[in-house]
Scaffold this active site. Sequence first.
Site, PDB file in Angstrom:
ATOM      1  CD  GLU A  36      90.657  66.864 148.487  1.00  0.00           C
ATOM      2  OE1 GLU A  36      91.078  65.708 148.502  1.00  0.00           O
ATOM      3  OE2 GLU A  36      89.505  67.180 148.833  1.00  0.00           O
ATOM      4  CB  SER A  83      61.517  82.516 115.950  1.00  0.00           C
ATOM      5  OG  SER A  83      60.834  83.221 116.903  1.00  0.00           O
ATOM      6  CD  GLU A 114      61.952  71.908 126.955  1.00  0.00           C
ATOM      7  OE1 GLU A 114      62.578  72.909 126.543  1.00  0.00           O
ATOM      8  OE2 GLU A 114      62.000  70.808 126.399  1.00  0.00           O
ATOM      9  CE  LYS A 116      59.955  82.194 124.355  1.00  0.00           C
ATOM     10  NZ  LYS A 116      60.837  83.333 124.512  1.00  0.00           N
ATOM     11  CG  ASP A 118      63.899  86.941 128.900  1.00  0.00           C
ATOM     12  OD1 ASP A 118      64.100  86.840 127.668  1.00  0.00           O
ATOM     13  OD2 ASP A 118      63.437  87.958 129.431  1.00  0.00           O
ATOM     14  CE1 TYR A 224      66.221  75.853 123.159  1.00  0.00           C
ATOM     15  CE2 TYR A 224      66.685  76.769 125.314  1.00  0.00           C
ATOM     16  CZ  TYR A 224      66.540  76.931 123.959  1.00  0.00           C
ATOM     17  OH  TYR A 224      66.717  78.165 123.401  1.00  0.00           O
ATOM     18  CE  LYS A 312      57.376  86.151 125.048  1.00  0.00           C
ATOM     19  NZ  LYS A 312      57.710  86.682 123.845  1.00  0.00           N
ATOM     20  CB  CYS A 406      79.156 117.399 147.502  1.00  0.00           C
ATOM     21  SG  CYS A 406      78.875 116.002 148.591  1.00  0.00           S
ATOM     22  CB  CYS A 409      81.323 117.799 151.892  1.00  0.00           C
ATOM     23  SG  CYS A 409      81.883 117.777 150.177  1.00  0.00           S
ATOM     24  CB  CYS A 424      81.586 114.574 146.094  1.00  0.00           C
ATOM     25  SG  CYS A 424      82.366 115.751 147.210  1.00  0.00           S
ATOM     26  CB  CYS A 429      83.341 114.393 150.439  1.00  0.00           C
ATOM     27  SG  CYS A 429      81.547 114.243 150.574  1.00  0.00           S
TER      28      CYS A 429
HETATM   29  S1  IVH Z   1      62.823  75.681 121.724  1.00  0.00           S
HETATM   30  C1  IVH Z   1      62.387  75.366 117.305  1.00  0.00           C
HETATM   31  N1  IVH Z   1      62.912  75.754 124.342  1.00  0.00           N
HETATM   32  O1  IVH Z   1      62.782  81.196 123.038  1.00  0.00           O
HETATM   33  C2  IVH Z   1      62.418  75.467 118.763  1.00  0.00           C
HETATM   34  N2  IVH Z   1      63.302  77.765 123.146  1.00  0.00           N
HETATM   35  O2  IVH Z   1      60.895  82.631 121.315  1.00  0.00           O
HETATM   36  C3  IVH Z   1      63.211  76.583 119.220  1.00  0.00           C
HETATM   37  N3  IVH Z   1      63.838  79.696 124.542  1.00  0.00           N
HETATM   38  O3  IVH Z   1      64.813  81.393 120.194  1.00  0.00           O
HETATM   39  C4  IVH Z   1      63.317  76.884 120.586  1.00  0.00           C
HETATM   40  N4  IVH Z   1      63.722  78.630 126.480  1.00  0.00           N
HETATM   41  O4  IVH Z   1      65.958  81.444 122.505  1.00  0.00           O
HETATM   42  C5  IVH Z   1      63.022  76.455 123.206  1.00  0.00           C
HETATM   43  N5  IVH Z   1      63.011  75.677 126.650  1.00  0.00           N
HETATM   44  C6  IVH Z   1      63.121  76.365 125.525  1.00  0.00           C
HETATM   45  C7  IVH Z   1      63.438  77.738 125.511  1.00  0.00           C
HETATM   46  C8  IVH Z   1      63.517  78.406 124.287  1.00  0.00           C
HETATM   47  C9  IVH Z   1      63.965  79.792 125.874  1.00  0.00           C
HETATM   48  C10 IVH Z   1      64.017  80.817 123.600  1.00  0.00           C
HETATM   49  C11 IVH Z   1      64.909  80.515 122.431  1.00  0.00           C
HETATM   50  C12 IVH Z   1      64.071  80.780 121.203  1.00  0.00           C
HETATM   51  C13 IVH Z   1      63.032  81.704 121.741  1.00  0.00           C
HETATM   52  C14 IVH Z   1      61.781  81.661 120.906  1.00  0.00           C
END
Ligand code: IVH
Length: 679
Positions: A36, A83, A114, A116, A118, A224, A312, A406, A409, A424, A429
Amino acid sequence: MASEEIIQKAEALRKEIRHHSYLYYVLDRPEITDYEFDRMYRELVTLETEHPEIVTPDSPTQRVGGKASDDFRKVRFGKPMLSLTNVFNAEELREFDRKVKASLGTEAVEYITELKIDGLSMNLVYENGRLVQGLTRGDGRVGEDVTANVKTIRTIPLYIEDAPPYMEIRGEVYMPRTSFVRLNEERDEAGIMPFANCRNAAAGSLRQLDPHVTAARSLDFFAYAIGETEGLDVHTQEELLHQLEAFHFRVNPHYRKWNTIEGVIDGVNEWEEKRRGLPYDTDGMVIKVNDFRQQEALGATVKDPKWATAYKYPPEEAVTQVERIIVTMGRTGVLTPSADLTPVRLAGTTVKRATLHNLDFIREKDIREGDYVRIYKAGEIIPEVAAVLKEKRTGREEEFQMPETCPVCGGRVARVEGEAAYRCMNPQCGGVVREKLIHFASRDAMDIEGLGPSVVDSLLAYDLVKDPADFYTLDAGELQQIERMGEKRAANLVAAAADSKGRGLAKLLFALGIRFLGAKGAELLTAKYHTMEAIMAADEASLQETEGIGKVIAQSVYEYFHDERTMELIQKLQRAGVVMEEVREETQGAAFAGEKAVLTGKLTSMGRREAGDIIRRLGGEVQSSVTKTTTLVIAGTDAGSKLEKARAQGITILSEEEFLRRAGLAQADEGNGTEPSLF
Ligand code: IVH
């Protein structure tokens, strides 16, 4: 000029499509079938093709196709993308808490934790609800314009209803682990350097000049934060996350509010192990002061806010020794080196082998037999070599050389121009043929139950198959020549092969093992062409116009179908009755949708396997025994303990007749003939 009626019709379709995309992609709770949905989408495409002047940039049809801006134009942020400072243990978190409270002069501070994610942070600019720009973080002051590519991410709204006139939404673009693994497998086969992790894969995919390529990479997004924004009435991070959900963004559900730093520490500890089971990579947790007024009072340094920090997690790594480097063959004849390792525990499993991808990878990292190496799991799944511990070398380590012949073969091995892969060169083969057969029958391809590598080896040894089409003419009597292949197993194998004939075009295309064409690519081609005949007739340009299909795949598919041997194989498969058309997986709302069913006893109208296929085709799952998760038992005659167990657990039980009726295969009872047939 299009009439007002047409303009309104298109707008109504867009609204519907937006709504159902949201249900499907963001909430994972579709309310209509794919069929659909496709019909609606095609109707919009037709309208827009007939009246190009009505196309709007935020139309759902405009996700793929725009041009990537010239070399990712640089754009300065109104509000820098900061950052985060890092902390690595509970004590450092307590220190962060002390500073926050001292600076605010109050003990009343709430925190939000929250995950983090990657990936890469992204700034999305919305003007009057329309997505107008997507920028990567760059150096935090100046980002790169990747608008055309972010538009291909289905969970990023192109249009938001009731949005303020200007807003910037920030969050993380990431690649789910399964997509990452699949992408790297395809890269290995294609002789392209694999990505080291999900994050690099996401970054590489966003920086593609061709948005079609990005579209095929299954990226996703969690929102976020906000950047420069006017007229949004939110006062806390918690409210913001709710607001982002209301705007139909995906928000990671694992956030939590805490009143004390000890609570935060509990939360952080809780996720250290749990995060391994997530379908995406995380490298820590972000801890944010909840109240925006407090955030403002705390302020920021040039680089980082003082109201947030990142906890971290240590990366999971292990050190072990490369005992040997061996070479195995993939389905397209690629010779892939892997390291046999001294077994070592890593992130919950014992690792004995790591892929080394190709010779360039080995040379780049300078990996030698006898070396000690640091290993990790990419996407939490694939063991990879991070680096060699050169200080541990004794001088007895041996450099690896690619074999000149190979290992299967004895044929010539050569490096294809412009590729990192060695192959190969012998088309006959035995290794290539074997891998192709194994691939054809494998789960993601034609899924022929019981036809794994060892059965393929036996079939080859007894000269019973030469190509995949031979699977369909296997004779149960002949099969019994094979050791340990009794009457029952032989019959099962023949039946399993027959069952697989109806998997449909997408599975078949993937099963053929066409170079560069992965499962996703096969689905994309199927969605466009619907039949094998149409794909075979398509020229390179048409193939390349398919969403998600780049030049390399298009060329490879074209060449594959313009080879005499392919024609013979396709004809042979066709004669065997293999379905060469699109088969729609229409399980939503289907008769057994969501059911976990167990078959027991003897059915009179069909075999158990056939019944199982019907259940699966109609959206259900078949289990071999009654467990706590079982929702349905289909009981034939002479049903034994399974039926008793089902009764004891109060599970719904269907007789054969009831089963057939529900499947739409039998007439409903008289006077109750209103149920529509599903066939
Ligand atoms: S807040 C000023 N929330 O982590 C606040 N960052 O090491 C800025 N990241 O550049 C970020 N999950 O790319 C925030 N739940 C989260 C995140 C998050 C991943 C990353 C983001 C930031 C980096 C900092």
